[in-house]
Motif scaffolding. Structure first.
Motif, PDB file in Angstrom:
ATOM      1  N   SER A 145     -11.920   9.234 -12.506  1.00 38.34           N
ATOM      2  CA  SER A 145     -11.557   7.844 -12.214  1.00 38.34           C
ATOM      3  C   SER A 145     -10.682   7.239 -13.314  1.00 38.34           C
ATOM      4  O   SER A 145     -10.313   6.078 -13.237  1.00 38.34           O
ATOM      5  CB  SER A 145     -12.823   6.999 -12.010  1.00 38.34           C
ATOM      6  N   HIS A 163      -9.889   8.721  -6.184  1.00 29.20           N
ATOM      7  CA  HIS A 163      -9.299   7.965  -7.284  1.00 29.20           C
ATOM      8  C   HIS A 163      -7.840   8.336  -7.447  1.00 29.20           C
ATOM      9  O   HIS A 163      -7.454   9.479  -7.167  1.00 29.20           O
ATOM     10  CB  HIS A 163     -10.049   8.267  -8.597  1.00 29.20           C
ATOM     11  N   ARG A 165      -5.772   0.916  -7.110  1.00 26.73           N
ATOM     12  CA  ARG A 165      -6.869   0.598  -6.190  1.00 26.73           C
ATOM     13  C   ARG A 165      -6.638   1.387  -4.898  1.00 26.73           C
ATOM     14  O   ARG A 165      -5.508   1.494  -4.421  1.00 26.73           O
ATOM     15  CB  ARG A 165      -6.851  -0.912  -5.926  1.00 26.73           C
ATOM     16  N   GLY A 187      -2.770   3.660  -2.089  1.00 21.43           N
ATOM     17  CA  GLY A 187      -3.102   3.037  -3.363  1.00 21.43           C
ATOM     18  C   GLY A 187      -2.190   1.854  -3.625  1.00 21.43           C
ATOM     19  O   GLY A 187      -1.053   1.815  -3.154  1.00 21.43           O
ATOM     20  N   THR A 188      -2.733   0.885  -4.385  1.00 17.81           N
ATOM     21  CA  THR A 188      -1.925  -0.269  -4.762  1.00 17.81           C
ATOM     22  C   THR A 188      -2.194  -0.627  -6.219  1.00 17.81           C
ATOM     23  O   THR A 188      -3.302  -0.431  -6.721  1.00 17.81           O
ATOM     24  CB  THR A 188      -2.202  -1.478  -3.851  1.00 17.81           C
ATOM     25  N   TYR A 189      -1.186  -1.129  -6.892  1.00 20.18           N
ATOM     26  CA  TYR A 189      -1.330  -1.621  -8.261  1.00 20.18           C
ATOM     27  C   TYR A 189      -1.757  -3.077  -8.290  1.00 20.18           C
ATOM     28  O   TYR A 189      -2.243  -3.560  -9.297  1.00 20.18           O
ATOM     29  CB  TYR A 189       0.020  -1.524  -8.987  1.00 20.18           C
ATOM     30  N   TRP A 227       0.863  -1.185   0.000  1.00 21.30           N
ATOM     31  CA  TRP A 227       0.000   0.000   0.000  1.00 21.30           C
ATOM     32  C   TRP A 227       0.896   1.230   0.000  1.00 21.30           C
ATOM     33  O   TRP A 227       1.665   1.447   0.930  1.00 21.30           O
ATOM     34  CB  TRP A 227      -0.940  -0.007   1.208  1.00 21.30           C
ATOM     35  N   LYS A 269      -4.804   2.889 -13.499  1.00 18.75           N
ATOM     36  CA  LYS A 269      -5.460   3.190 -12.214  1.00 18.75           C
ATOM     37  C   LYS A 269      -4.843   2.405 -11.064  1.00 18.75           C
ATOM     38  O   LYS A 269      -4.372   1.289 -11.247  1.00 18.75           O
ATOM     39  CB  LYS A 269      -6.944   2.815 -12.297  1.00 18.75           C
ATOM     40  N   ASP A 317      -3.549  -6.721  -7.334  1.00 19.05           N
ATOM     41  CA  ASP A 317      -4.775  -7.339  -6.830  1.00 19.05           C
ATOM     42  C   ASP A 317      -4.481  -8.219  -5.623  1.00 19.05           C
ATOM     43  O   ASP A 317      -5.396  -8.622  -4.914  1.00 19.05           O
ATOM     44  CB  ASP A 317      -5.423  -8.195  -7.930  1.00 19.05           C
TER      45      ASP A 317
END
Lengths: 427, 158
Positions: free
Chosen positions: A116, A80, A149, A159-161, A44, A147, A163
């Motif tokens: 977004s 976002h 998350r 934010g994280t890239y 994160w 984008k 999944d």
């Protein structure tokens, strides 16, 4: 392992990470891998404080590793984060540090995106008078901005890239959650200034520095001389489950002054310890702690690039923005709180003299890191030594002369980077 | 010939710069009025956004003295470089009897001990001065720094 293909495979000779190969601070191939495997990996990344973007369209820019992102607030209040690079030809979209915009418009060909990151319009998409335009197969859905998350906690936006990144509270761990609550959630923070410092050292050297209470009372003689943090103080560290996040703390106690006078021999005749130094105007040292829990310094370090710091009565978000293997910007968001009186604000403006690039107890970190970067530059195949406080298993401590929390950082770093396993025997 | 106000302020700035550049730090507090003075180094970023936190802020003569005392006594570990101030675009107006409002641009170069020079700081002074006999003194010096991503550290005042 494609680290091999890149030719960047440093040797880690100790399984407890009490040895760190110097190449990780200098090798540009390792730096590129870090940008991919750490900052775009299962971490994160700190992006902003929610209070910086209260209204629809408010945005700030920030850096995830060395990639710039735009962090903005939508009409529905959601936050976002998108890469600040047009899906068309790569141009930077927002060139201001912060501002308000209800859409992102590329200045080059006016491609327009929602906050977004979805591509909303392309000028002359259908051409002009039946000529030109994008081919029929062009679909705007395929050409949005990259984008991240988002998750938030305690007014901090992350934010994280990936999944695969675990949920934010689990990632932060119990000590971080407790400290974020203590520092940022009991009261409502507001930004009262930004401070920036360009440090001529690798970004991980700062991560070591902030996890290193051993140096605090040796490099920063001001805070020893005036009893802000001394080796005689009570304090210690707590680590999260991975060793990646650390909470360092020191506690004010009545016998500190005498403890300090007894310490002289530990300063090895350096002549640097000045327990009787007086200030002409000690007002900044007389500000009462506004939390009543006696903690004089608390440094919450969160992997890979965030520190929430309380030094005396100052509260600050410190964020690392790598600028290549040998440079990093330390970006500080200096905080007050809603409801601060004029006197509270005055005290915060007094004590800002303790922190930042001109801070009596922090300016030296930039200089120390510059000297380390210069000193280790050509020591290929050699290693730094982290044995203070004990080797072997990572554990919490109730003492400050330790480097265990630095080993915690490297343990997690090594794992995410996918390097060859560390050897069990020291070389 | 009586020097103009402009010339007096320029000379003041040159003397101020010389004291810092020649590391005569003990003289620096004498450029400020003793009773009340205010010295702040602020980033242009914060200044333009109305954010109050300075990089460095001295709100009394004692705090001004402390800034250089820490350098003189070696309490701080700071980089040993040679600084050189260039002060230009000086403007000065007498606002009341004995009071001057002035401003100037500055450039500070740094040279390391192996002779490599680079730009350290660029910015602007906004000053309130008092005329005390034949001397000028600063009541207030606001140092607004354009180069606010500070190169390494800000130990020596600007």
């Amino acid at each position: 392992m494609n680290t091999q293909a890149h030719g960047a495979q440093p040797v880690w000779p100790a399984a407890d990470f009490s040895r760190v190969p110097y190449e990780v601070f200098t090798d540009p191939r390792i730096y590129r891998l870090e940008m991919e495997r750490l900052f775009r990996g299962p971490v994160w990344n700190y992006l902003a404080m929610e209070c910086e973007i209260p209204q629809w369209g408010d945005y700030v820019t920030n850096w995830v590793g060395d990639t710039q992102v735009i962090v903005s607030r939508s009409r529905d209040g959601s936050i976002h984060a998108v890469e600040n690079s047009c899906a068309h030809r790569g141009a930077r979209l927002a060139d201001k540090v912060r501002g308000n915009a209800r859409r992102h418009v590329c200045p080059y060909h006016l491609w327009t995106y929602s906050l977004s990151g979805d591509l909303a319009s392309v000028p002359f998409e259908k051409g002009h008078k039946g000529k030109g335009g994008m081919p029929p197969c062009f679909d705007k859905k395929d050409h949005g901005l990259r984008k991240l998350r988002i998750a938030t906690h305690g007014g901090l936006v992350f934010g994280t890239y990936s999944d695969d990144t675990e949920p934010l509270p689990a990632y932060l761990g119990p000590h971080s959650l407790t400290q974020i609550d203590r520092l940022l959630m009991q009261r409502t923070p507001k930004v009262i200034g930004y401070l920036r410092q360009k440090i001529a050292g690798n970004w991980k050297l700062y991560n070591e520095n902030v996890r290193d209470p051993y140096h605090a009372s040796l490099l920063h003689l001001f805070q020893v001389s005036f009893g802000i943090q001394t080796p005689a103080m009570k304090g210690g560290i707590k680590l999260d489950k991975d060793g990646k996040n650390t909470w360092n703390h020191s506690i004010l106690s009545d016998d500190d002054a005498q403890g300090l006078r007894d310490l002289d021999r530990d300063y090895a005749g350096s002549g640097k310890l000045m327990p009787d130094l007086q200030m002409h105007d000690p007002a900044m040292l007389e500000v009462p702690l506004d939390l009543q829990d006696g903690y004089k310094t608390t440094l919450l370090s969160m992997f890979p690039s965030l520190v929430v710091a309380q030094v005396d009565n100052t509260y600050a978000i410190r964020h690392l923005r790598p600028k290549g293997p040998d440079a990093v910007e330390l970006h500080i968001t200096y905080l007050g709180f809603e409801g601060d009186t004029d006197e509270d604000l005055h005290n915060r403006l007094l004590q800002v003299n303790l922190i930042g690039p001109a801070g009596y107890i922090s300016m030296e970190d930039g200089e120390a890191l510059r000297l380390v970067q210069l000193g280790l530059k050509t020591r290929h195949g050699e290693h730094s030594v982290l044995e203070m406080g004990g080797t072997g298993e990572l554990h919490d401590t109730d003492y400050l002369s330790q480097e265990i929390s630095i080993r915690g950082f490297w343990t997690h770093y090594h794992q995410l980077m996918g390097f060859e396993p560390a050897a069990t025997e020291k070389v | 010939m009586v020097p103009s106000l402009q010339a007096r302020v320029e000379r003041f700035n040159y003397d101020y710069a010389d004291a810092l550049d020649q590391r005569r730090y003990a003289e620096w507090p004498d450029f400020f009025t003793a009773d009340a003075c205010d010295y702040r180094v602020v980033s242009r970023e914060n200044h333009d956004a109305g954010l109050p936190a300075p990089l460095m802020g001295c709100y009394s003569h004692g705090m001004v003295k402390d800034r250089v005392t820490m350098l003189i006594k070696g309490t701080l570990t700071y980089r040993d470089v040679n600084f050189r101030h260039y002060i230009t675009n000086v403007r000065a107006d007498e606002t009341d009897a004995g009071a001057i409002s002035a401003s100037a641009n500055f450039l500070v170069m740094q040279s390391d001990l192996e002779g490599n020079a680079s730009v350290y700081m660029v910015g602007r002074y906004e000053d309130q001065m008092a005329i005390a006999g034949d001397r000028l003194r600063l009541r207030r010096r606001l140092v607004i720094v354009d180069s606010f991503s500070i190169d390494n550290m800000l130990a020596v005042p600007l």
